[in-house]
Structures are given as C-alpha cells and as structure tokens.
Design a protein around this motif. Structure first.
Motif, short mmCIF file in Angstrom:
data_model
loop_
_atom_site.label_atom_id
_atom_site.label_comp_id
_atom_site.label_asym_id
_atom_site.label_seq_id
_atom_site.Cartn_x
_atom_site.Cartn_y
_atom_site.Cartn_z
N ILE A 45 0.83 -1.20 0.00
CA ILE A 45 0.00 0.00 0.00
C ILE A 45 0.87 1.26 0.00
O ILE A 45 0.63 2.20 -0.75
CB ILE A 45 -0.97 -0.03 1.20
CG1 ILE A 45 -2.09 -1.04 0.88
CG2 ILE A 45 -1.54 1.35 1.50
CD1 ILE A 45 -3.14 -1.17 1.93
N ARG A 46 1.90 1.22 0.83
CA ARG A 46 2.79 2.40 0.89
C ARG A 46 3.50 2.63 -0.44
O ARG A 46 3.74 3.77 -0.83
CB ARG A 46 3.80 2.24 2.02
CG ARG A 46 3.14 2.34 3.41
CD ARG A 46 4.07 1.85 4.51
NE ARG A 46 5.28 2.67 4.60
CZ ARG A 46 5.33 3.83 5.23
NH1 ARG A 46 4.25 4.28 5.83
NH2 ARG A 46 6.43 4.53 5.26
N LEU A 49 1.40 4.51 -2.86
CA LEU A 49 1.28 5.93 -2.52
C LEU A 49 2.60 6.66 -2.70
O LEU A 49 2.70 7.85 -2.43
CB LEU A 49 0.84 6.09 -1.07
CG LEU A 49 -0.59 5.77 -0.74
CD1 LEU A 49 -0.77 5.65 0.76
CD2 LEU A 49 -1.47 6.86 -1.29
N ARG A 78 -1.34 11.39 -5.00
CA ARG A 78 -2.07 11.17 -3.75
C ARG A 78 -3.46 11.78 -3.78
O ARG A 78 -4.33 11.38 -3.02
CB ARG A 78 -1.26 11.71 -2.58
CG ARG A 78 0.00 10.87 -2.39
CD ARG A 78 0.84 11.27 -1.22
NE ARG A 78 2.09 10.49 -1.24
CZ ARG A 78 3.19 10.86 -0.62
NH1 ARG A 78 3.21 11.95 0.10
NH2 ARG A 78 4.27 10.11 -0.70
N THR A 83 -6.92 7.50 1.30
CA THR A 83 -6.30 6.51 2.19
C THR A 83 -6.98 6.50 3.56
O THR A 83 -7.34 7.54 4.09
CB THR A 83 -4.81 6.84 2.40
OG1 THR A 83 -4.67 8.24 2.57
CG2 THR A 83 -3.98 6.40 1.23
N PHE A 85 -6.44 4.60 7.44
CA PHE A 85 -5.49 3.81 8.22
C PHE A 85 -6.11 3.30 9.52
O PHE A 85 -7.13 3.81 9.99
CB PHE A 85 -4.25 4.64 8.54
CG PHE A 85 -3.43 4.95 7.33
CD1 PHE A 85 -2.47 4.07 6.87
CD2 PHE A 85 -3.64 6.12 6.62
CE1 PHE A 85 -1.73 4.34 5.74
CE2 PHE A 85 -2.90 6.40 5.48
CZ PHE A 85 -1.93 5.51 5.03
N ALA A 151 -11.02 10.65 3.24
CA ALA A 151 -10.39 9.98 2.11
C ALA A 151 -11.24 10.10 0.85
O ALA A 151 -10.73 10.11 -0.26
CB ALA A 151 -10.14 8.52 2.44
N LEU A 160 -7.34 3.33 -0.78
CA LEU A 160 -6.50 2.32 -0.16
C LEU A 160 -6.76 2.34 1.34
O LEU A 160 -6.75 3.39 1.96
CB LEU A 160 -5.01 2.60 -0.42
CG LEU A 160 -4.57 2.69 -1.88
CD1 LEU A 160 -3.07 3.00 -1.96
CD2 LEU A 160 -4.86 1.38 -2.60
N ASP A 162 -5.59 0.54 4.97
CA ASP A 162 -4.63 -0.35 5.64
C ASP A 162 -5.18 -0.69 7.03
O ASP A 162 -5.15 0.14 7.93
CB ASP A 162 -3.27 0.35 5.74
CG ASP A 162 -2.17 -0.63 6.14
OD1 ASP A 162 -2.49 -1.82 6.36
OD2 ASP A 162 -1.01 -0.19 6.25
N LEU B 205 -0.49 13.16 2.95
CA LEU B 205 -1.36 12.03 2.65
C LEU B 205 -2.50 12.43 1.73
O LEU B 205 -2.89 11.68 0.83
CB LEU B 205 -1.94 11.52 3.97
CG LEU B 205 -2.29 10.06 4.05
CD1 LEU B 205 -1.03 9.22 3.91
CD2 LEU B 205 -2.95 9.77 5.38
#
Lengths: 247, 290
Positions: A45-46, A49, A78, A83, A85, A151, A160, A162, B205
């Motif tokens: 995943i990282r 990105l 991005r 994303t 988390f 997101a 994505l 995680d 991000l």
C-alpha cells in the motif's frame, strides 16, 4: 487501475517486504490483501502511494507509472488515491467537519465547494449531525468514519485502506465495511489490507494472500483461509518478525 | 487570496506556538545585524571626520584668495620640487565644493548658503615620511600665497588604523553571529515542523503540494529574520540619534546623513529576511522529503 509488475522491495538490513509481486487490479474492484503481520501488505500500500519506493519492478496507478514519477508530482498521485489507516490519523485540534474539509483546503478548493462537499460526504458516512464534534468526543467507529469521509471527500478513483478495522470491535467493523462497500458501488476501486477473517469471509470479494512478500493466492470471491501452508515451511532468510502474524 | 491568507496565518500561529525559541532566533539576528550596522555607521563617522586626511594626505596648504592662480600653480611647482614631497596636488574651488558637500551632506541649510567661490583652494601634499612635516611646514609658511597649513595629526593616523582593526574584528564577529542566527532560525523551523509533524503527515497524505506545506515554514523564518533586522535597524537609528545630539565642536561630528541610514536600513531589513530564508530553507531540507 493499479498494476504491479515484478515488484520487489528490500528494506535496509536485507528485509524483503515484497518479492516479484505481479498484480492487476481493475477499475471498480474490491480487493482484500490478507496475510500475517510482516507479510508485506502495508508495504504494498505504501508503495502505491509512493511513501516507499520499489527496489525493482514497476507500479502503475490510474494509468501512470509511479515508480518513475518525479517527486514534485507525487502530491497529484495522492489526490487521486484516498487513504484510510488503522489509527484514523485525525487532527485532534480540528472538528470533524474541519478534519474532512482540511483535505480539500490543502488542494485550494474554494470555500463554497468545500462546504457543500463536506456536508455531502458526512451525510454519506452518517455523521451529518456530528460535524462540530472533536475526534476525542467520538467512538472509534465514528472516528474511522470521519477518516473514510476525508479519504473520499475528493472523490478519488482509488481508495486504499490499511487495516481500517484493526482498532474496532466486530460490530463496528461491519459498519465500516458497509460504508466501504457503498463507496465501492460508486465505482471506486478499493484495496484493503486486513487480517480480519470474519470480514473477508463475509464479503466474498477478490482475495490476494501474501506470505513473506510473495503473492501465494489470488482468488475471486475468496475467503480468508485457503489451506495454503507455504508460509509455515520455515524460510530461513526471513527475519523472525512474522511470528505473531495471522489472527 | 484565500490561500495566501491561510499560508500567512499558519506562519503566525506557528510563531506564537514556539515563542521562546523564536525570541532566541530573533535576538540572534538582532545582535548580529545591529553589530554589523553599528560598525558600518562607526566607519562612516570616521570616514566623514577624516575625509580630508585619506589617500595619503599629510599636509594641507590653504592658499590665499587674494593671490592669483598662476602664483598658486607656481607654488605647486615649487612644492613638487622638494625632496621631502612624494606627491602634491592642486585642489581648486570646485573640488573643494565637492568635498564640502560630502562633509555636510546632512546639513542642506549650510550647503545652500555656501558659495563655491568662498571656499579656499589648497595644495594637498603627500610626504615621503610624515615625520618631515615640520621642515616643509616651516619652509612654506614664509610663502606669500600661503594662508595656513593643516597637518595630519598622529591622532588621526591612529584613529584610522584602529578603525581598520576594529572593522576586521567586527566583520569576523558579524560572520560568526550571523551564522549562529541562521542556525538558530533553522532550529526553530525544525521544532515547528516537529510540533506539527502529524498535521504535515496528513497534508502529504491528502496530496497537499510540497510548496503548500513549505511556504508557512519559510515565511516563519523570513518573519523572524525581518523582525531581528527591524530591531537592529531601530536600535542603531535610535543610538545614532542620541549620539548626534551630543554637542561637539564644529569640525567633529557624530552624525551620518539620513540618506545613508535609510539606504543601509532597508538593506539590513533585507539581510534579516534573507538570513531567515536561508535558515528556514536549511531547516526544511531534511524533513520535508516526499
């Protein structure tokens, strides 16, 4: 939508997090990345990105080769990838509404657009009435909804996640999964790393299983377990950090 | 416009949050720039007060106006013939006026009432050895064209050499303190980034552009630098004002021109901003990789 070709990632110290990974994720798919801790889910995943760079191989995201993307273009990558988390990553000093709006503000969206889109997305995640609360005043599940809202507020084609349910109890997790499912139905491609058996088994979506950096199973409408035991044969070159993986 | 307001607002919020370290950085900029500016003003004061004595002038022979110019030039020829004289130059009324204007640049009233015709012509003499001045002085005093003779006193020569030494020590200190100031600014920026690392992480991000993240930090450094510069300029201008109020005799003056102060003051503000920019760039370099 996302394509990995012969992707290998070796961290300093010789720890191999990905080994010749080939993966093709089409638009609108919902893909689970499963496997024990240390199997390389987060690293994949990282890398998508560009938080980590590949050691070898190529990754395409939304049609662009991101392994050769110049640094100054990474922010644009991005913006097309939302994303989520495990630890929510919300700003404690901002309200729910401000946290979500933040994602649009840094892109320089006009205030009127931001206000409208934030209201819409909070409605979608079921937090329309809590826009003025602070994260600490919300439950874990609600905080994760805020993070999903942030997101998705920019309507990225890819999301994505995680371990988005890693900090949540099973009942709350179901709520988050329903939300992600709804977002997926809007055409958004979703890749979610998890080791939550119940969720994967219940959703019956594509499952990509990783063991020590390798893809060992790629099944449509799969469950978490497969009986594939390759990961437990004892591979001496791997660090012992994977011991507690799985459940 | 809204973005600009956001970026500036972020910078000021951050400055407030780290007030102590920011104060240290601003003080460092202040001390180094005040020292540099002070040295510059001091140098200028010395230059103004010794203007006639630079470039190897040892004797100034003031000439009488009631003697004709050919007689002046004949005297120049004679002086050039002396063994003790290395060089001699005739300083006519227009040159004298130029010099006068520079000497009294900040006193326009005086400049207005002075007619170049009233200024004395002179012969400026450089000796092979300044100790021989008495011989030459004695010889020239008998000349009909000579009104009076000024001798470069030892004091002036000492002053000039002390100024040179002080200038180089001052320059060294300015370089050291300037470096310290830049490093301190870099440090405040690092602390600011550290304090906001969570926020910066989230900004990255969600795809905030690199400059969008950097500009508030850069601004923060520049603001610190300009603050320090403004304090330095303010202190020196104030100090200069009080010094210029000290009563002195007509020929010693503790005052430089307003033009000089403004020109260098603006430049020192810019130096402060530049130091802030360099410092914050240094502070940013390591932390904001993609």
């Amino acid at each position: 939508m996302i394509r990995l070709q012969d992707v290998t990632k070796v961290y300093g110290g010789g720890i191999v997090a990905a080994r010749d990974v080939n993966l093709d994720i089409r638009k609108g798919e919902f893909v689970f990345l499963v496997g024990p801790s240390g199997s390389g889910k987060s690293t994949l995943i990282r890398m998508c990105l560009r938080e980590e760079r590949v050691t070898k191989g190529t990754i395409w995201v939304a049609g662009k080769d991101i392994t050769t993307l110049p640094n100054w273009k990474v922010p644009y990558l991005r913006r097309s990838v939302g994303t989520v988390f495990q630890d929510f990553k919300l700003l404690p000093t901002k309200t729910v509404g401000e946290n979500v709006a933040f994602a649009l503000e840094v892109l320089g969206r006009p205030k009127s657009v931001t206000r409208r889109q934030v209201a819409q997305v909070l409605e979608l995640v079921g937090l329309a009435t809590k826009a003025d609360r602070y994260p600490r005043q919300l439950s874990g599940g609600e905080q994760q909804r805020v993070s999903v809202a942030r997101a998705f507020v920019n309507r990225p084609p890819i999301l994505l996640a995680d371990e988005p349910t890693g900090n949540l109890d099973p009942a709350t997790s179901v709520g988050i999964m329903r939300l992600l499912d709804r977002i997926n139905r809007t055409g958004t491609t979703i890749v979610m790393a998890t080791h939550d058996h119940a969720i994967v088994d219940a959703m019956r979506r594509r499952v990509v299983q990783l063991e020590r950096g390798r893809v060992v199973r790629d099944a449509n409408e799969g469950g978490y377990e497969s009986g594939y035991e390759a990961g437990f044969e004892g591979d001496d070159e791997q660090s012992p950090s994977t011991a507690a993986g799985g459940v | 416009m809204q973005r600009a307001a956001y970026l500036v607002g972020e910078a000021f919020t951050s400055l407030r949050r780290n007030i102590l370290v920011v104060a240290a950085a601003v003080l460092a900029v202040f001390v180094s720039l005040a020292l540099a500016f002070g040295a510059l003003v001091f140098n200028e004061l010395v230059r103004l007060n010794t203007l006639q004595w630079q470039e190897g002038n040892h004797l100034i022979v003031w000439l009488r106006d009631d003697v004709s110019q050919p007689a002046h030039l004949a005297l120049l020829e004679e002086v050039l013939g002396y063994d003790e004289v290395l060089a001699a130059e005739y300083f006519d009324k227009s040159q004298a006026f130029t010099e006068f204007r520079e000497l009294f640049a900040d006193e326009p009233a005086l400049l207005e009432i002075v007619d170049p015709v009233l200024l004395p012509t002179s012969i400026r003499i450089e000796l092979t050895n300044i100790d021989l001045y008495e011989t030459v002085q004695f010889r020239l005093l008998g000349e009909p064209a000579v009104d009076s003779i000024s001798v470069q006193a030892d004091a002036i020569e000492n002053l000039l050499s002390v100024t040179r030494v002080l200038s180089s020590i001052g320059l060294g200190l300015v370089v050291l303190l300037g470096t310290a100031a830049i490093v301190l600014i870099a440090n405040t920026i690092r602390m600011a980034i550290y304090a906001r690392r969570e926020e910066v992480g989230i900004m990255k991000l969600v795809g905030a552009g690199n400059w969008f993240i950097r500009i508030p930090f850069l601004l923060e450094g520049v603001i610190e630098g300009i603050l320090g510069g403004a304090l330095a300029v303010g202190a020196i201008v104030l100090g200069h004002y009080f010094l210029s109020q000290v009563p002195t005799d007509f020929f010693v003056r503790f005052q430089v021109s307003a033009d000089f102060l403004v020109r260098w003051g603006v430049l020192f503000l810019a130096f402060g901003g530049l130091a802030g920019f360099v410092g914050s760039s240094l502070g940013l370099r390591r932390f904001l990789k993609v």
